[in-house]
Design a protein around this motif. Structure first.
Motif, PDB file in Angstrom:
ATOM      1  N   LEU A 197      44.593  50.825  43.077  1.00 34.06           N
ATOM      2  CA  LEU A 197      44.531  50.429  41.756  1.00 34.06           C
ATOM      3  C   LEU A 197      43.883  51.067  40.591  1.00 34.06           C
TER       4      LEU A 197
ATOM      5  N   TYR B 113      46.984  41.624  40.793  1.00 41.91           N
ATOM      6  CA  TYR B 113      47.804  42.927  40.706  1.00 41.91           C
ATOM      7  C   TYR B 113      49.748  42.818  40.631  1.00 41.91           C
TER       8      TYR B 113
ATOM      9  N   CYS C 212      41.165  43.900  37.950  1.00 42.75           N
ATOM     10  CA  CYS C 212      41.479  43.399  39.188  1.00 42.75           C
ATOM     11  C   CYS C 212      40.718  43.962  39.981  1.00 42.75           C
TER      12      CYS C 212
END
Length: 403
Positions: free
Chosen positions: A288, A226, A390
């Motif tokens: 995300l 991240y 991710c």
């Protein structure tokens, strides 16, 4: 004002001033490097990546040491000494006449950049388990507020020369140290004081110690990825907007200030409701997804005005990191909070080692004269791919919901 609330306020102010010091110098770095080296913006971006990486390498190596020292000797002395040395570092950079002195300044700055991680450890000390994610959000909000004030002020101070923001940053760090000396109380008592051991005071030993706690490894991996992807903004923003839209230092500062405003609002007021509605897992997945879409859009943005309009969307992703931090802080013992924050700072630093060099090299490769494909937004596409990875690892991993 109750002592705990005063402590929270001071830590938030500390991070605000810390972020202001960083934000003050960001708008002038392309012009300063070009001035010192006499190079183009593309070449200045490469040097900018080298300076950021030098800072990050030192932070990676020394953050666990500083975290372990704060667990043993207390948060107060670590914070105050770091602030004083940071002020001296900005003075050196203000006087620097060569790229090598700027590099030396970044090396020293990386060693002493303990304010943010120690502030998080302090916040963990004074928070109940259910308060930690929201209070880490307050720290993030303070950082965002500093980014509102710092870049805007830095862009304005650039009118007085490329060195003026460094003098202002030095004054802020020194003033903050003075304030801390007056009001900061120590939180490390004998009940949670941890013996100092060299085996835990290096990034690899600290990582082994922290990952021994159940469930931390998958969250740490996601946290690191991240951070690598998110570093594209500080690494590239000034160079990208200068080349793509012809923005001046003042406009760059204003844009960073707008981003900091929305970033601070989201972390200050969005983390608690997001956690209540979605839990740790849902909050991270939401963040995300937002980040991935925003990065793709930024890569192909048609104008500077549209980019400014996109900033509030980008800022929504700011709820993800406090959720990850809160989950990790709950998973470790009270006497290991400084060590955990040192490991997280090392993860940040490793991301800063990888990201600036990768992103600036990518930017230079796709913008230099004779490039096979002219694409200033290439670094944002690379970051989007990392965000997608991710998200894949997080959703398929063993991270619990944390509700």
């Amino acid at each position: 004002m109750p002592t705990a609330r005063l402590s929270v306020l001071f830590i938030v102010l500390t991070v605000v001033i810390d972020a202001m010091g960083i934000g003050l110098i960001m708008p002038v770095m392309p012009a300063l490097i070009a001035e010192v080296e006499g190079t183009s913006i593309a070449q200045a971006a490469i040097w900018g990546g080298v300076l950021s990486t030098a800072f990050a390498v030192m932070q990676f190596l020394f953050a666990p040491l500083i975290g372990a020292l704060s667990d043993r000797f207390g948060r107060r002395p670590v914070l105050l000494i770091s602030l004083v040395v940071m002020a001296a570092d900005y003075v050196v950079m203000a006087l620097a006449g060569s790229i090598w002195l700027l590099l030396a300044g970044r090396v020293v700055g990386g060693i002493t950049a303990a304010t943010h991680s120690t502030a998080n450890a302090y916040m963990a000390d004074i928070s109940e388990p259910h308060e930690k994610a929201a209070r880490f959000g307050l720290v993030g909000a303070g950082f965002g507020l500093g980014f509102v004030l710092g870049p805007v002020l830095g862009g304005l101070l650039a009118e007085f020369g490329t060195r003026a923001p460094f003098w202002a940053a030095a004054a802020l760090a020194l003033a903050n140290a003075g304030l801390g000396a007056l009001v900061l109380r120590e939180t490390v008592s004998d009940a949670i004081r941890r013996p100092f051991r060299w085996s835990r005071a290096n990034p690899f030993g600290a990582l082994r110690s922290i990952t021994a706690f159940p469930g931390l490894r998958p969250i740490l991996a996601v946290y690191f990825l991240y951070q690598v992807a998110g570093m594209v903004y500080p690494a590239i923003w000034a160079y990208f907007t200068t080349l793509r839209f012809g923005w001046t230092e003042a406009t760059i500062g204003l844009s960073l200030g707008i981003y900091g405003l929305f970033f601070g609002l989201v972390q200050g007021f969005g983390v608690r409701p997001a956690m209540a509605r979605l839990g740790y897992r849902g909050t991270v997945i939401f963040a995300l997804r937002i980040e991935f879409v925003a990065l793709i859009m930024t890569a192909f943005i048609p104008s500077g005005t549209v980019l400014l309009i996109l900033i509030p969307v980008v800022a929504l992703g700011a709820v993800g990191l406090p959720a990850l931090q809160g989950a990790m802080s709950q998973a470790v013992a009270d006497d290991a909070q400084g060590e955990l924050q040192g490991v997280l700072t090392s993860a940040n630093s490793m991301a800063m080692i990888i990201a600036p060099l990768t992103m600036t090299q990518s930017f230079a490769a796709f913008t230099r004269e004779g490039a096979a494909l002219y694409l200033p937004g290439a670094p944002f596409l690379l970051a989007a791919m990392l965000m997608a990875l991710c998200l894949l690892l997080f959703t398929r991993g063993s991270v619990s919901s944390g509700r």
